[in-house]
Motif scaffolding. Structure first.
Motif, PDB file in Angstrom:
ATOM      1  N   SER A  32       0.809  -1.216   0.000  1.00  0.00           N
ATOM      2  CA  SER A  32       0.000   0.000   0.000  1.00  0.00           C
ATOM      3  C   SER A  32       0.842   1.266   0.000  1.00  0.00           C
ATOM      4  O   SER A  32       0.405   2.304  -0.497  1.00  0.00           O
ATOM      5  CB  SER A  32      -0.937   0.004   1.219  1.00  0.00           C
ATOM      6  OG  SER A  32      -0.173  -0.011   2.421  1.00  0.00           O
ATOM      7  N   GLU A  33       2.054   1.201   0.556  1.00  0.00           N
ATOM      8  CA  GLU A  33       2.894   2.390   0.667  1.00  0.00           C
ATOM      9  C   GLU A  33       3.966   2.487  -0.411  1.00  0.00           C
ATOM     10  O   GLU A  33       4.730   3.455  -0.423  1.00  0.00           O
ATOM     11  CB  GLU A  33       3.582   2.397   2.044  1.00  0.00           C
ATOM     12  CG  GLU A  33       2.645   2.481   3.225  1.00  0.00           C
ATOM     13  CD  GLU A  33       1.978   3.840   3.345  1.00  0.00           C
ATOM     14  OE1 GLU A  33       2.582   4.822   2.884  1.00  0.00           O
ATOM     15  OE2 GLU A  33       0.862   3.908   3.878  1.00  0.00           O
ATOM     16  N   THR A  84       3.915   3.142  -3.511  1.00  0.00           N
ATOM     17  CA  THR A  84       3.798   4.225  -4.484  1.00  0.00           C
ATOM     18  C   THR A  84       3.855   5.603  -3.852  1.00  0.00           C
ATOM     19  O   THR A  84       3.710   6.603  -4.551  1.00  0.00           O
ATOM     20  CB  THR A  84       2.478   4.089  -5.264  1.00  0.00           C
ATOM     21  OG1 THR A  84       1.380   4.054  -4.338  1.00  0.00           O
ATOM     22  CG2 THR A  84       2.476   2.817  -6.099  1.00  0.00           C
ATOM     23  N   THR A  85       4.086   5.668  -2.571  1.00  0.00           N
ATOM     24  CA  THR A  85       4.193   6.980  -1.923  1.00  0.00           C
ATOM     25  C   THR A  85       5.569   7.579  -2.197  1.00  0.00           C
ATOM     26  O   THR A  85       6.534   6.871  -2.499  1.00  0.00           O
ATOM     27  CB  THR A  85       3.971   6.854  -0.414  1.00  0.00           C
ATOM     28  OG1 THR A  85       4.950   5.977   0.135  1.00  0.00           O
ATOM     29  CG2 THR A  85       2.576   6.309  -0.113  1.00  0.00           C
ATOM     30  N   SER A 141       6.681   1.846   5.710  1.00  0.00           N
ATOM     31  CA  SER A 141       5.305   1.368   5.565  1.00  0.00           C
ATOM     32  C   SER A 141       4.642   1.070   6.904  1.00  0.00           C
ATOM     33  O   SER A 141       3.405   1.019   6.987  1.00  0.00           O
ATOM     34  CB  SER A 141       5.295   0.108   4.685  1.00  0.00           C
ATOM     35  OG  SER A 141       6.042  -0.933   5.301  1.00  0.00           O
ATOM     36  N   GLN A 148       2.946   4.289  10.180  1.00  0.00           N
ATOM     37  CA  GLN A 148       1.596   4.706  10.546  1.00  0.00           C
ATOM     38  C   GLN A 148       1.044   3.917  11.731  1.00  0.00           C
ATOM     39  O   GLN A 148       0.120   4.358  12.410  1.00  0.00           O
ATOM     40  CB  GLN A 148       0.671   4.551   9.348  1.00  0.00           C
ATOM     41  CG  GLN A 148       0.582   3.107   8.840  1.00  0.00           C
ATOM     42  CD  GLN A 148      -0.332   2.988   7.644  1.00  0.00           C
ATOM     43  OE1 GLN A 148      -1.113   3.906   7.372  1.00  0.00           O
ATOM     44  NE2 GLN A 148      -0.253   1.859   6.942  1.00  0.00           N
TER      45      GLN A 148
END
Length: 270
Positions: free
Chosen positions: A87-88, A90-91, A254, A257
């Motif tokens: 999920s992370e 592409t940050t 990642s 958070q």
């Protein structure tokens, strides 16, 4: 056909060496057996030496390839097993970290490849070339001066020019030795003495040629033994940082958070 082969090959091509020695073994369209056997012996020894270098450097090449691929394997494993990493990925922070990792990885790989190639490189000096080809030419029965002229025609234009103008062989070789290293000076002195005294020189040049090849082989072995120590620099400064950037920091970023700062509770004294 030999001349066409020489024109087709680059000067550093092993086939150029083959065609050159064959050319010196050929007299009036006929191969002289003694000269041809001498050329074959030189080529066999050089081929064995080159094969030994390839085998000795293969371990360093494979180790470097494994070390450079390992960070990407760890990153792929994280991507397949960690939902937070997927999920992370592409940050912006993760992409920046990955870019730095790829840069360090490729820099380390090129550094390692350069060190391995330089350690496996064997340079044949001009004296070694001259001695090898003179031995073959002398075994064909031509004169010493003609042998040197045939070699100088495509390897030392300045020497060929001085010989073609009629300058004495001793003076031309003396000028040639001043332009090159100690091996060339030793070879030139042997040739000058042989030309002055009229003595057969083929066996002496053959021994000198064999000694030069032995020294080149020993120097290559020393360089290959030093290779593991030299590889420590790219491993420490490039490959290990790339492992951190590709295999550790994406996982850390990642999972930030899920990190909550909680100071230790203060003790209550009564």
């Amino acid at each position: 056909d030999i001349w066409a082969g020489l024109q087709r090959c680059d000067s550093d091509d092993p086939e150029s060496r083959l065609f050159s020695l064959l050319q010196h073994s050929l007299v009036q369209g006929v191969f002289l057996p003694s000269a041809l056997e001498q050329a074959a012996a030189i080529l066999r020894e050089e081929s064995r030496h080159q094969n030994d270098i390839v085998v000795a450097s293969a371990q360093a090449r494979s180790s470097a390839r494994i070390l450079t691929l390992l960070p990407f394997a760890v990153l792929l494993l994280l991507f397949l097993t960690s939902a937070s990493t997927r999920s992370e990925v592409t940050t912006v922070p993760v992409l920046v970290v990955l870019a730095f990792g790829v840069i360090f990885n490729q820099l380390g790989w090129h550094w390692v490849k350069h060190l391995v190639n330089r350690s496996a490189l064997t340079r044949t000096g001009i004296a070694a070339h001259l001695s090898d080809e003179i031995v073959i030419s002398l075994r064909t029965g031509i004169s010493l001066r003609q042998s040197i002229e045939n070699w100088a025609l495509k390897n030392e234009q300045q020497l060929f020019h001085t010989l073609s103008t009629g300058l004495p062989l001793s003076q031309a070789l003396q000028e040639f030795s001043l332009r090159h290293d100690s091996d060339a000076q030793l070879l030139a002195q042997i040739l000058i003495d042989a030309d002055r005294d009229g003595l057969p020189v083929v066996d002496t040049i053959h021994r000198l040629s064999s000694e030069m090849r032995s020294r080149r082989r020993h120097a290559s072995e020393v360089q290959l033994r030093q290779l593991p120590t030299k590889l420590a620099l790219p491993v420490v400064f490039c490959i290990l940082p790339s492992f951190v950037f590709l295999g550790v920091l994406p996982l850390v970023i990642s999972n930030l958070q899920h990190f909550h700062f909680s100071p230790p509770p203060t003790s209550i004294t009564s």
